[in-house]
Design a protein around this motif. Structure first.
Motif, short mmCIF file in Angstrom:
data_model
loop_
_atom_site.label_atom_id
_atom_site.label_comp_id
_atom_site.label_asym_id
_atom_site.label_seq_id
_atom_site.Cartn_x
_atom_site.Cartn_y
_atom_site.Cartn_z
N PRO A 200 40.45 34.52 34.56
CA PRO A 200 39.70 34.70 35.81
C PRO A 200 39.52 33.42 36.63
O PRO A 200 39.06 33.47 37.76
N THR A 201 39.92 32.28 36.08
CA THR A 201 39.78 31.01 36.81
C THR A 201 41.12 30.40 37.19
O THR A 201 41.17 29.24 37.58
N THR B 103 38.25 43.04 44.01
CA THR B 103 37.10 42.27 43.54
C THR B 103 37.29 41.74 42.12
O THR B 103 36.51 40.91 41.66
N ASN B 104 38.30 42.22 41.43
CA ASN B 104 38.57 41.77 40.07
C ASN B 104 39.09 40.33 40.11
O ASN B 104 39.97 40.01 40.89
N ILE C 179 43.79 32.03 42.33
CA ILE C 179 45.12 32.61 42.57
C ILE C 179 45.08 33.71 43.64
O ILE C 179 45.99 33.79 44.48
N ASN C 180 44.04 34.52 43.67
CA ASN C 180 43.97 35.58 44.68
C ASN C 180 43.73 35.00 46.08
O ASN C 180 44.24 35.53 47.07
N LYS C 181 43.01 33.91 46.16
CA LYS C 181 42.82 33.21 47.44
C LYS C 181 44.15 32.59 47.88
O LYS C 181 44.48 32.60 49.07
#
Length: 195
Positions: A43-44, A76-77, A174-176
């Motif tokens: 998650p990071t 949101t995950n 990563i999503n950003k």
């Protein structure tokens, strides 16, 4: 430099890496377990937007960039947007939905090296490989410090940042990074002709 040229240069860098990785994995006999996606669920996990520019450009060319950007905004995950686990109860098993367009961090992790405080190369890999392939892992670390060619994280990230210093030196979740890559492509073509 145009988006097309940046994407071309990034893909050349990734092609060079794929050859280096293939040679390294053959020499060390290290491998990821089939269907394992544990690293994708971190998650990071951070990345630069530049390493996902080929992905964003591909989506733009097929008319899916804006739709994907909207879906990414709703995601949101904290695990990677492009990772698809086999179930909600087994997140560590799954696959990348855009494997061909995965980022540099995704390509290097497991088979790339970093330097420790003594300037010794150390394989940056997961606990699964370290525990299940202990002998190969130890032999690989010894071999890279005896001259076996291994992809080095800092070298590849420096080469990447030479393509676009601004986008290559931003490290975000990563999503950003995925979002920023899409926005970069969409902004570039807002007042330019379609490639």
């Amino acid at each position: 430099m145009s988006i097309e040229k940046k994407v071309y240069d990034i893909e050349l860098l990734f092609d060079k890496l794929e050859i280096e990785l293939a040679t390294f994995t053959i020499a060390t006999h290290l491998f990821c377990n089939a269907g394992c996606g544990k690293c994708c669920t971190n998650p990071t996990m951070e990345a630069s937007p530049l390493e996902f520019l080929p992905w964003a450009f591909h989506l733009f060319k097929i008319g899916e960039a804006e739709n994907t950007l909207d879906n990414l905004a709703k995601h949101t995950n904290p695990i990677c947007f492009n990772y698809s686990p086999i179930s909600d109860t087994n997140l560590n098993q799954g696959s990348c939905t855009t494997y061909k367009y995965r980022g540099l961090v995704c390509r290097l992790f497991g088979y790339g090296a970093t330097k420790d405080k003594f300037a010794q190369l150390r394989l940056a890999t997961c606990s699964i490989i370290k525990e299940q392939q202990t002998e190969n892992y130890k032999a690989a670390n010894e071999a890279i410090n005896n001259g076996l060619n291994v992809p080095i994280f800092t070298d590849y990230y420096m080469n990447l940042s030479q393509i676009d210093f601004r986008l290559g030196n931003i490290y975000v979740h990563i999503n950003k990074a995925l979002q920023m890559a899409l926005e970069e492509v969409l902004q570039y073509y807002a007042y330019r002709n379609y490639p």
